[in-house]
Design a protein around this motif. Structure first.
Motif, PDB file in Angstrom:
ATOM      1  N   TYR A  98      23.791  44.545  36.454  1.00 27.89           N
ATOM      2  CA  TYR A  98      24.750  45.302  37.248  1.00 27.89           C
ATOM      3  C   TYR A  98      25.449  46.286  36.317  1.00 27.89           C
ATOM      4  CZ  TYR A  98      24.128  41.709  40.835  1.00 27.89           C
ATOM      5  OH  TYR A  98      23.599  40.861  41.777  1.00 27.89           O
ATOM      6  N   ASP A  99      25.327  47.567  36.635  1.00 28.08           N
ATOM      7  CA  ASP A  99      25.952  48.576  35.780  1.00 28.08           C
ATOM      8  C   ASP A  99      27.471  48.543  35.876  1.00 28.08           C
ATOM      9  OD1 ASP A  99      23.394  49.481  35.062  1.00 28.08           O
ATOM     10  OD2 ASP A  99      23.290  50.725  36.858  1.00 28.08           O
ATOM     11  N   VAL A 100      27.982  48.381  37.066  1.00 32.38           N
ATOM     12  CA  VAL A 100      29.432  48.382  37.300  1.00 32.38           C
ATOM     13  C   VAL A 100      29.740  47.319  38.346  1.00 32.38           C
ATOM     14  CG1 VAL A 100      31.419  49.684  38.130  1.00 32.38           C
ATOM     15  CG2 VAL A 100      29.697  50.821  36.742  1.00 32.38           C
ATOM     16  N   ALA A 101      30.756  46.525  38.079  1.00 35.81           N
ATOM     17  CA  ALA A 101      31.268  45.547  39.040  1.00 35.81           C
ATOM     18  C   ALA A 101      32.762  45.791  39.214  1.00 35.81           C
ATOM     19  CB  ALA A 101      31.016  44.118  38.568  1.00 35.81           C
ATOM     20  N   VAL A 102      33.179  46.020  40.438  1.00 37.80           N
ATOM     21  CA  VAL A 102      34.588  46.262  40.762  1.00 37.80           C
ATOM     22  C   VAL A 102      35.125  45.009  41.446  1.00 37.80           C
ATOM     23  CG1 VAL A 102      36.226  47.737  41.948  1.00 37.80           C
ATOM     24  CG2 VAL A 102      34.121  48.716  41.008  1.00 37.80           C
ATOM     25  N   VAL A 103      36.123  44.397  40.828  1.00 36.99           N
ATOM     26  CA  VAL A 103      36.682  43.126  41.310  1.00 36.99           C
ATOM     27  C   VAL A 103      38.145  43.348  41.645  1.00 36.99           C
ATOM     28  CG1 VAL A 103      37.003  40.674  40.834  1.00 36.99           C
ATOM     29  CG2 VAL A 103      35.106  41.912  39.781  1.00 36.99           C
ATOM     30  N   ARG A 104      38.544  42.763  42.766  1.00 37.00           N
ATOM     31  CA  ARG A 104      39.952  42.858  43.170  1.00 37.00           C
ATOM     32  C   ARG A 104      40.351  41.543  43.818  1.00 37.00           C
ATOM     33  NH1 ARG A 104      42.504  48.233  45.940  1.00 37.00           N
ATOM     34  NH2 ARG A 104      44.711  47.667  45.723  1.00 37.00           N
ATOM     35  N   VAL A 113      51.651  37.308  38.219  1.00 35.04           N
ATOM     36  CA  VAL A 113      50.574  37.517  37.246  1.00 35.04           C
ATOM     37  C   VAL A 113      51.061  38.510  36.204  1.00 35.04           C
ATOM     38  CG1 VAL A 113      48.203  38.264  36.931  1.00 35.04           C
ATOM     39  CG2 VAL A 113      48.842  37.018  38.991  1.00 35.04           C
ATOM     40  N   GLU A 114      51.028  38.100  34.961  1.00 34.05           N
ATOM     41  CA  GLU A 114      51.531  38.927  33.874  1.00 34.05           C
ATOM     42  C   GLU A 114      50.429  39.482  32.979  1.00 34.05           C
ATOM     43  OE1 GLU A 114      54.073  36.187  31.942  1.00 34.05           O
ATOM     44  OE2 GLU A 114      55.621  36.219  33.515  1.00 34.05           O
ATOM     45  N   ARG A 115      49.260  38.851  33.007  1.00 39.72           N
ATOM     46  CA  ARG A 115      48.177  39.307  32.138  1.00 39.72           C
ATOM     47  C   ARG A 115      46.841  39.060  32.819  1.00 39.72           C
ATOM     48  NH1 ARG A 115      48.317  41.064  27.098  1.00 39.72           N
ATOM     49  NH2 ARG A 115      46.487  40.958  25.761  1.00 39.72           N
ATOM     50  N   VAL A 116      45.987  40.070  32.784  1.00 36.31           N
ATOM     51  CA  VAL A 116      44.662  40.006  33.388  1.00 36.31           C
ATOM     52  C   VAL A 116      43.659  40.498  32.362  1.00 36.31           C
ATOM     53  CG1 VAL A 116      43.172  40.857  35.227  1.00 36.31           C
ATOM     54  CG2 VAL A 116      45.557  40.356  35.711  1.00 36.31           C
ATOM     55  N   GLY A 117      42.505  39.839  32.299  1.00 41.76           N
ATOM     56  CA  GLY A 117      41.520  40.279  31.327  1.00 41.76           C
ATOM     57  C   GLY A 117      40.143  39.726  31.613  1.00 41.76           C
ATOM     58  N   ALA A 130      48.873  43.012  39.786  1.00 40.77           N
ATOM     59  CA  ALA A 130      47.631  42.269  39.598  1.00 40.77           C
ATOM     60  C   ALA A 130      46.601  42.562  40.677  1.00 40.77           C
ATOM     61  CB  ALA A 130      47.930  40.774  39.574  1.00 40.77           C
ATOM     62  N   ASP A 131      46.986  43.246  41.775  1.00 41.03           N
ATOM     63  CA  ASP A 131      46.035  43.493  42.841  1.00 41.03           C
ATOM     64  C   ASP A 131      45.267  44.801  42.650  1.00 41.03           C
ATOM     65  OD1 ASP A 131      48.211  45.088  43.141  1.00 41.03           O
ATOM     66  OD2 ASP A 131      48.352  44.872  45.319  1.00 41.03           O
ATOM     67  N   ARG A 132      45.373  45.403  41.505  1.00 44.99           N
ATOM     68  CA  ARG A 132      44.622  46.618  41.215  1.00 44.99           C
ATOM     69  C   ARG A 132      43.157  46.257  40.954  1.00 44.99           C
ATOM     70  NH1 ARG A 132      45.931  48.691  35.217  1.00 44.99           N
ATOM     71  NH2 ARG A 132      43.856  49.543  35.547  1.00 44.99           N
ATOM     72  N   PRO A 133      42.220  47.196  41.153  1.00 44.20           N
ATOM     73  CA  PRO A 133      40.803  46.880  40.877  1.00 44.20           C
ATOM     74  C   PRO A 133      40.521  46.845  39.382  1.00 44.20           C
ATOM     75  CG  PRO A 133      41.045  49.143  41.625  1.00 44.20           C
ATOM     76  CD  PRO A 133      42.401  48.518  41.757  1.00 44.20           C
ATOM     77  N   PHE A 134      39.613  45.959  38.986  1.00 44.89           N
ATOM     78  CA  PHE A 134      39.187  45.820  37.599  1.00 44.89           C
ATOM     79  C   PHE A 134      37.676  45.990  37.544  1.00 44.89           C
ATOM     80  CE2 PHE A 134      43.171  43.575  37.916  1.00 44.89           C
ATOM     81  CZ  PHE A 134      43.848  43.981  36.778  1.00 44.89           C
ATOM     82  N   VAL A 135      37.211  46.668  36.519  1.00 45.15           N
ATOM     83  CA  VAL A 135      35.817  47.083  36.417  1.00 45.15           C
ATOM     84  C   VAL A 135      35.196  46.478  35.169  1.00 45.15           C
ATOM     85  CG1 VAL A 135      34.248  49.053  36.283  1.00 45.15           C
ATOM     86  CG2 VAL A 135      36.371  49.234  37.608  1.00 45.15           C
ATOM     87  N   THR A 136      33.937  46.018  35.296  1.00 45.51           N
ATOM     88  CA  THR A 136      33.193  45.481  34.167  1.00 45.51           C
ATOM     89  C   THR A 136      31.700  45.609  34.459  1.00 45.51           C
ATOM     90  OG1 THR A 136      32.910  43.559  32.711  1.00 45.51           O
ATOM     91  CG2 THR A 136      33.144  43.134  35.065  1.00 45.51           C
ATOM     92  N   ASP A 145      34.166  36.423  33.903  1.00 49.30           N
ATOM     93  CA  ASP A 145      35.382  35.839  34.484  1.00 49.30           C
ATOM     94  C   ASP A 145      36.546  36.814  34.358  1.00 49.30           C
ATOM     95  OD1 ASP A 145      33.990  33.547  35.021  1.00 49.30           O
ATOM     96  OD2 ASP A 145      34.622  32.517  33.186  1.00 49.30           O
ATOM     97  N   LEU A 146      37.208  37.028  35.490  1.00 46.50           N
ATOM     98  CA  LEU A 146      38.462  37.768  35.506  1.00 46.50           C
ATOM     99  C   LEU A 146      39.587  36.743  35.409  1.00 46.50           C
ATOM    100  CD1 LEU A 146      40.132  40.374  35.935  1.00 46.50           C
ATOM    101  CD2 LEU A 146      39.960  39.945  38.392  1.00 46.50           C
ATOM    102  N   GLU A 147      40.238  36.702  34.255  1.00 43.61           N
ATOM    103  CA  GLU A 147      41.244  35.675  33.982  1.00 43.61           C
ATOM    104  C   GLU A 147      42.628  36.195  34.355  1.00 43.61           C
ATOM    105  OE1 GLU A 147      40.689  34.998  29.882  1.00 43.61           O
ATOM    106  OE2 GLU A 147      38.735  34.011  30.101  1.00 43.61           O
ATOM    107  N   LEU A 148      43.328  35.392  35.184  1.00 42.92           N
ATOM    108  CA  LEU A 148      44.691  35.713  35.618  1.00 42.92           C
ATOM    109  C   LEU A 148      45.639  34.692  35.024  1.00 42.92           C
ATOM    110  CD1 LEU A 148      43.921  36.238  39.422  1.00 42.92           C
ATOM    111  CD2 LEU A 148      43.831  37.949  37.615  1.00 42.92           C
TER     112      LEU A 148
END
Length: 458
Positions: A98-104, A113-117, A130-136, A145-148
Motif C-alpha cells: 500500500y503506497d498510502v494509508a489514511v487513518v482517522r 489524546v496528547e500524543r499520536v504516532g 487527535a481526530d485529524r487524518p494520519f498517513v503512512t 499501528d497508530l498509537e494513541l
C-alpha cells in the motif's frame, strides 16, 4: 487488551476504485494518440508513450484484498486522571504494498489524546486534535499501528472509535473503499477520594468483624465486670476484683461484629457541569466518587457493602465483602446515569428483602427532587439508620446562566434549606460531602441514637 475487528458484514464487499490520477493518465494518453492520428504527427505518439507505459507498469499487479483495521484498547484498571493508551492497527493482507494509508479515529472528549504516532514516532496533538487524518505506507503482509496516548479525564465507559482507513496502491492509481470499525469502550474507574470514618457503626449485624456491638460476647472491648457464672471461661476471671470481693468475678466483653452498609444513590436529577478529574464536579461526579470512597473504606474494614439506585431502573448490587466486591462496585458505578422519572420507585427501595433492618443506609442525594426528601423521611420513620450526604455542588452555576432570575434562585435556595431543616427534625442527619472525615460527626450522632431506648408504638 480489548480488540474489535473489522465488521465485514456491515461493510460493502472488498473492492478498489480508480482515482482521478488514473483517469487523467488514460485521458491524456487517449487525447495524444487521437491527435497524433488526426494530425499525422509522430511526436505526439512519442509524447503519449511514457504515460501509457507508466500506467501499464503501475497496474501490472492490482491489489485484490481490502485493508484490515482493528482497535486495541488497554483493558486494565484505569482510574480517571491516569494514563490511557490505545492502538488503531492497519494491516495489509495483500501481495501488493500500500503506497498510502489514511487513518482517522474518533475519540471520546473525556479521553484527552496528547500524543499520536506510527511505530514509535510520536506527534504532539494537544492543539491540533487527535481526530485529524494520519498517513503512512504499509508493506506487503505487514501491519502498522497508530498509537494513541493521553489522559483519562472522567470516569465511565468512553468510546475509542469508530475508526476508518482508506489506502491507495498501484502508484496512487487505485484506492480502496473505506473500512470502518465499531468503537471500543474503555473503562475508566472513578477516582477514590481519601475517606476515613473512625466512629463505630450504629448497629453491627454480622457474626465477626471489626466493629464493637452492644451484645456481650467474645471480643476485645471491655463491657464491665460481673459475677462468675456457668459457662464463663477461667481465663476471663478478674483476680484483683475477685480477691477484693471474696467472690469470683469475670471481665465481660462485647462481641466484634461486621456491619452492612447500603449506599443508596439518588439518580433522579443532575446539576452542575463536569470538568473532569481536575475540574468542577457535577452531582453525578460527586455521587459516584463518594460512593466508591465509602465502599472502599468499609470493605477494607471487612464490612458488607451493597449498592442501590433510587431512580427509574432501581439497579441493585447485593451485599458482599472483600476485594472482589470492591471491583464489582467500581464496575457497577460505571453504569450510573441520572434520569428523571415521573414514577416513584418506593417498592424497589423499601422492601425488607432489599434493606436489612440493621444496615446503615448512606444516601447520596442532591435533594433536588421532593421525592428524595420523602424517601429519606420514610426510611427514618421505618426505623432505619439513615445518613444523607448532600452532593449538590457548592459552585452551582449563577442564576443568569441557568435562565433564572436572581430572586427566584434565592427563593429556591431558601426552600431547599427549609427541606434540609425538616429532614433533620425527622432525625435524618444531612452532611455535605467533603472527603476525609465527612461522616464522622454524623455517625457519632447516629450511633448515639441507636443506643437510646426506643418507644414502641401501640
Amino acid at each position: 487488551m480489548t480488540t474489535v475487528p473489522t465488521d465485514e458484514a456491515a461493510e460493502p464487499a472488498a473492492g478498489w476504485a480508480p482515482t482521478w490520477a488514473l483517469g487523467r493518465a488514460v485521458l491524456l494518453t487517449g487525447v495524444l494518440l487521437i491527435a497524433a492520428v488526426l494530425l499525422g504527427r509522430v511526436d505526439l505518439v512519442v509524447l503519449a508513450t511514457p504515460f501509457a507505459l507508466g500506467t501499464a507498469y503501475a497496474l501490472r499487479r492490482r491489489p485484490t484484498a481490502a485493508p484490515q483495521l482493528e482497535i486495541l484498547a488497554d483493558d486494565g484498571h484505569l482510574v480517571e486522571g491516569g494514563a490511557m493508551a490505545a492502538t488503531v492497527s492497519v494491516g495489509n493482507p495483500d501481495t501488493v504494498s500500500y503506497d498510502v494509508a489514511v487513518v482517522r479515529a474518533r475519540v471520546s472528549p473525556w479521553l484527552r489524546v496528547e500524543r499520536v504516532g506510527f511505530g514509535g514516532a510520536g506527534l504532539d496533538v494537544r492543539r491540533s486534535g487527535a481526530d485529524r487524518p494520519f498517513v503512512t505506507a504499509i508493506p506487503t503482509g505487514r501491519a502498522v499501528d497508530l498509537e494513541l496516548s493521553g489522559t483519562a479525564r472522567r470516569w465511565g465507559r468512553h468510546p475509542i472509535g469508530p475508526a476508518g482507513a482508506r489506502v491507495a496502491a498501484a502508484d496512487g492509481l487505485l484506492v480502496s473503499r473505506a473500512v470502518i470499525t465499531d468503537p471500543v469502550r474503555m473503562r475508566v474507574y472513578p477516582e477514590t477520594e481519601q475517606f476515613e470514618a473512625v466512629e463505630a457503626m450504629p448497629r453491627a449485624a454480622g457474626l465477626v468483624g471489626a466493629h464493637h456491638s452492644r451484645r456481650p460476647g467474645e471480643g476485645g472491648e471491655l463491657a464491665g465486670v460481673r459475677v462468675f457464672g456457668p459457662g464463663d471461661r477461667l481465663r476471663r476471671i478478674d483476680w484483683r476484683v475477685s480477691l477484693r470481693a471474696r467472690q469470683l468475678h469475670v471481665a465481660a466483653t462485647l462481641s466484634d461484629r461486621d456491619a452492612e452498609v447500603v449506599v443508596l444513590l439518588d439518580v433522579l436529577a443532575e446539576a452542575g457541569r463536569s470538568g473532569g478529574v481536575k475540574g468542577a464536579a457535577s452531582v453525578l461526579d460527586t455521587t459516584v466518587r463518594a460512593a466508591a470512597a465509602i465502599a472502599e473504606h468499609y470493605l477494607h474494614r471487612g464490612d458488607r457493602v451493597a449498592m442501590l439506585e433510587y431512580g427509574p431502573a432501581a439497579r441493585r448490587l447485593r451485599p458482599a465483602t472483600g476485594r472482589r466486591q470492591y471491583l464489582t462496585v467500581l464496575e457497577w458505578l460505571l453504569d450510573v446515569r441520572a434520569e428523571a422519572s415521573p414514577h416513584e420507585p418506593y417498592d424497589q427501595v423499601f422492601g425488607p428483602q432489599v434493606l436489612s433492618a440493621d444496615a446503615l443506609v448512606v444516601v447520596l442525594t442532591p435533594l433536588l427532587d421532593e421525592r428524595s426528601a420523602q424517601m429519606l423521611a420514610r426510611l427514618a420513620r421505618g426505623g432505619r439508620f439513615v445518613v444523607a450526604v448532600d452532593t449538590l455542588p457548592t459552585d452551582l452555576a449563577p442564576p443568569g446562566e441557568r435562565g433564572w432570575a436572581p430572586v427566584a434562585f434565592r427563593l429556591w435556595r431558601l426552600d431547599r434549606d427549609t427541606m434540609i431543616a425538616q429532614l433533620r427534625e425527622h432525625g435524618v442527619p444531612v452532611v455535605r460531602w467533603a472527603g476525609a472525615g465527612s461522616l464522622d460527626q454524623v455517625l457519632r450522632d447516629v450511633a448515639r441514637l441507636a443506643t437510646a431506648p426506643r418507644v414502641g408504638a401501640r
